[in-house]
Design a protein around this motif. Structure first.
Motif, PDB file in Angstrom:
ATOM      1  N   ASN A  10       0.841  -1.203   0.000  1.00 23.96           N
ATOM      2  CA  ASN A  10       0.000   0.000   0.000  1.00 23.96           C
ATOM      3  C   ASN A  10       0.877   1.255   0.000  1.00 23.96           C
ATOM      4  O   ASN A  10       2.085   1.181  -0.215  1.00 23.96           O
ATOM      5  CB  ASN A  10      -0.978  -0.005   1.187  1.00 23.96           C
ATOM      6  N   VAL A  48       3.733  10.224   0.893  1.00 28.52           N
ATOM      7  CA  VAL A  48       3.628   8.796   1.176  1.00 28.52           C
ATOM      8  C   VAL A  48       4.858   8.066   0.657  1.00 28.52           C
ATOM      9  O   VAL A  48       5.560   8.528  -0.244  1.00 28.52           O
ATOM     10  CB  VAL A  48       2.362   8.176   0.544  1.00 28.52           C
ATOM     11  N   TRP A  93      -3.692   2.155  -7.623  1.00 27.58           N
ATOM     12  CA  TRP A  93      -3.986   3.123  -6.567  1.00 27.58           C
ATOM     13  C   TRP A  93      -4.413   4.481  -7.124  1.00 27.58           C
ATOM     14  O   TRP A  93      -4.663   5.416  -6.357  1.00 27.58           O
ATOM     15  CB  TRP A  93      -2.777   3.274  -5.641  1.00 27.58           C
ATOM     16  N   LEU A 147      -9.468   7.086  -0.865  1.00 30.06           N
ATOM     17  CA  LEU A 147      -8.629   6.431   0.134  1.00 30.06           C
ATOM     18  C   LEU A 147      -8.892   6.971   1.526  1.00 30.06           C
ATOM     19  O   LEU A 147      -9.045   8.178   1.722  1.00 30.06           O
ATOM     20  CB  LEU A 147      -7.150   6.637  -0.210  1.00 30.06           C
ATOM     21  N   LEU A 171      -7.506   6.411   5.827  1.00 28.57           N
ATOM     22  CA  LEU A 171      -6.261   6.243   6.568  1.00 28.57           C
ATOM     23  C   LEU A 171      -6.484   5.321   7.757  1.00 28.57           C
ATOM     24  O   LEU A 171      -7.559   5.333   8.382  1.00 28.57           O
ATOM     25  CB  LEU A 171      -5.738   7.584   7.083  1.00 28.57           C
ATOM     26  N   LEU A 221      -8.377  10.911   0.829  1.00 26.24           N
ATOM     27  CA  LEU A 221      -7.247  11.111  -0.072  1.00 26.24           C
ATOM     28  C   LEU A 221      -7.555  10.546  -1.457  1.00 26.24           C
ATOM     29  O   LEU A 221      -8.421   9.676  -1.604  1.00 26.24           O
ATOM     30  CB  LEU A 221      -5.994  10.426   0.473  1.00 26.24           C
ATOM     31  N   PRO A 252      -0.850  11.688  -2.850  1.00 26.20           N
ATOM     32  CA  PRO A 252      -2.296  11.941  -2.834  1.00 26.20           C
ATOM     33  C   PRO A 252      -2.626  13.402  -2.522  1.00 26.20           C
ATOM     34  O   PRO A 252      -1.890  14.087  -1.807  1.00 26.20           O
ATOM     35  CB  PRO A 252      -2.807  11.027  -1.713  1.00 26.20           C
ATOM     36  N   TRP A 256      -5.499  16.013  -0.738  1.00 23.18           N
ATOM     37  CA  TRP A 256      -6.580  15.958   0.259  1.00 23.18           C
ATOM     38  C   TRP A 256      -7.181  17.338   0.512  1.00 23.18           C
ATOM     39  O   TRP A 256      -7.900  17.543   1.485  1.00 23.18           O
ATOM     40  CB  TRP A 256      -6.105  15.273   1.538  1.00 23.18           C
ATOM     41  N   THR A 277      -2.629   4.139   3.819  1.00 18.26           N
ATOM     42  CA  THR A 277      -3.858   4.355   3.072  1.00 18.26           C
ATOM     43  C   THR A 277      -4.579   3.033   2.835  1.00 18.26           C
ATOM     44  O   THR A 277      -3.970   1.963   2.818  1.00 18.26           O
ATOM     45  CB  THR A 277      -3.567   5.008   1.717  1.00 18.26           C
ATOM     46  N   HIS A 278      -5.886   3.115   2.655  1.00 20.73           N
ATOM     47  CA  HIS A 278      -6.660   1.950   2.235  1.00 20.73           C
ATOM     48  C   HIS A 278      -7.832   2.406   1.378  1.00 20.73           C
ATOM     49  O   HIS A 278      -8.387   3.489   1.576  1.00 20.73           O
ATOM     50  CB  HIS A 278      -7.148   1.134   3.432  1.00 20.73           C
ATOM     51  N   ASP A 279      -8.198   1.575   0.421  1.00 19.53           N
ATOM     52  CA  ASP A 279      -9.351   1.830  -0.440  1.00 19.53           C
ATOM     53  C   ASP A 279     -10.614   1.671   0.401  1.00 19.53           C
ATOM     54  O   ASP A 279     -10.810   0.643   1.052  1.00 19.53           O
ATOM     55  CB  ASP A 279      -9.345   0.818  -1.589  1.00 19.53           C
TER      56      ASP A 279
END
Length: 431
Positions: A94, A113, A124, A129, A131, A152, A179, A181, A213-215
């Protein structure tokens, strides 16, 4: 290859629970907490590495950062009783937040990141995204944080500004993956202030963080008949979930072995850490378990000589659009059951003895199974299997689930296979 028939009606309860597990586990630290919660419901209790460990039967587990080791001591176990270990990992590739996160360019506010693991960078792009991760506090405690908001986004360059994009997308890991934001001037400390607010702590008390980060798109079923599962972090939380479910289900049984779940961190970056498979954590836990039951170094050696490890990690299903990349005689498919992973150059640890253990477990569980071998012209990945075999000197076999889009922000596998894998692991732990 097994010829066990597929069930006429698949019970989706296990996969439904896996979906919940994935959603609750956007970071290795959350995955450990989610697995621990399931084990505690089965009667396991947490023990601290700094405490003296007591003898006795029952389930116990140790947590260190993003790693968890759990084991169950059955009635009648001796100091020399061998172990049955299921090896997995909690981390996934990630984008992770840098120590100085607040940055920006051209009037945009951005977050710096660093790329973690083998990331297919294009997966990605243009995703909403959130957190997650852990915060290290001034008092020495840690706080988990999970922000499932569209916070993000890594925007792709419009095709009007890159007319050759479909001839080959080339991304610079430093310049093109930052990313956005928001809009405006960069404000130092604003990200951590925001995270602190969401976590319900004071920003001034946060002295360190492991944020990633995560989807935020949830996992779910896919296809006309909902026979596929699409979601993030299938590699390798699917195996962590299956291992925890299997271990919880055998707790209380009269077993000839001591069943163990080893969920390591940092597999995607080489396993070389205090919580990775290259570290001493598993070996220390197994040794202390022997010593707590009154054992000696001789007992430890005898126990390990009879121990077998099942290294469970995701594998490759044959890709319909790139079938030439696969070995023609070994083309696993979703819902065909777990795959036995073989590589004679020891990228996987499986040998003939391990194959026999794996086949026996699948036959006992009544689940089908398949075999994966890489195309000779393609490099082969690896797992914690060879590391564990070499570090502890124990018989190890590599297995997993056939999947597409491995290491993508979202991966794809058969919806039946998670339950097949859990049943095979259960049979393996029972011996």
């Amino acid at each position: 290859m097994s010829t066990a028939a597929r069930p006429a009606h698949f019970d989706r309860a296990h996969t439904d629970d896996l979906i919940a597990f994935l959603s609750a586990s956007p970071s290795p630290f959350h995955a450990v907490a989610s697995a621990a919660e399931r084990l505690e419901k089965a009667g396991f209790r947490r023990v601290a590495e700094t405490d003296a460990w007591e003898a006795g039967t029952g389930g116990r587990y140790v947590v260190r950062g993003g790693a968890l080791i759990a084991w169950y001591v059955p009635e009648g176990a001796t100091p020399a009783t061998p172990f049955r270990v299921v090896g997995t990992h909690t981390d996934s590739p990630n984008l992770r937040v840098k120590p100085v996160p607040d940055t920006g360019s051209a009037g945009w506010r951005q977050i710096a990141v660093e790329i973690y693991g083998g990331v297919p960078l294009n997966t990605w792009l243009d995703r909403d995204l959130g957190l997650s991760g852990r915060l290290a506090m001034r008092d020495g405690s840690t706080v988990l944080v999970q922000i499932d908001e569209a916070l993000l986004r890594v925007p792709q360059l419009a095709i009007h500004l890159d007319r050759q994009v479909n001839d080959g997308l080339k991304l610079d890991r430093q310049r093109h993956l930052t990313p956005i934001w928001g809009i405006g001037e960069v404000s130092e400390g604003s990200l951590i202030e925001f995270v602190a607010e969401r976590a319900g702590v004071a920003a001034a008390d946060i002295l360190g963080w492991d944020l990633m980060t995560h989807d935020i798109q949830p996992p779910g079923y896919l296809g006309r008949d909902k026979e596929l599962l699409a979601g993030p972090r299938l590699d390798n939380l699917l195996s962590v979930h299956a291992g925890a479910a299997a271990l919880a289900s055998v707790a209380g049984e009269d077993l000839p072995y001591i069943p163990v779940l080893a969920a390591f961190d940092h597999e995607e970056t080489g396993s070389e850490s205090d919580t990775g498979a290259q570290g001493p954590l598993l070996g220390n836990v197994l040794e202390r378990s022997v010593l707590a039951r009154g054992g000696s170094p001789e007992d430890r050696a005898r126990a390990l000589a009879g121990t077998v490890c099942l290294s469970s990690d995701m594998g490759h299903a044959v890709h319909p659009n790139y079938s030439e990349r696969h070995e023609p005689g070994h083309q696993p498919l979703p819902n065909g059951g777990p795959i036995l992973k073989v590589n004679v150059n020891n990228r996987y640890a499986t040998d003939a003895l391990g194959r026999a253990v794996f086949a026996t477990a699948c036959e006992k569980a009544g689940v089908p199974w398949q075999t994966f071998v890489s195309n000779n012209a393609m490099p082969c990945g690896t797992t914690i299997g060879p590391i564990t075999a070499a570090r502890l000197g124990i018989t190890t076999v590599d297995c997993g689930i056939a999947a597409l889009s491995m290491h993508s922000a979202r991966e794809l596998c058969g919806a039946e296979d998670p339950h097949h894998l859990a049943n095979a692991i259960r049979a393996f732990l029972q011996g």
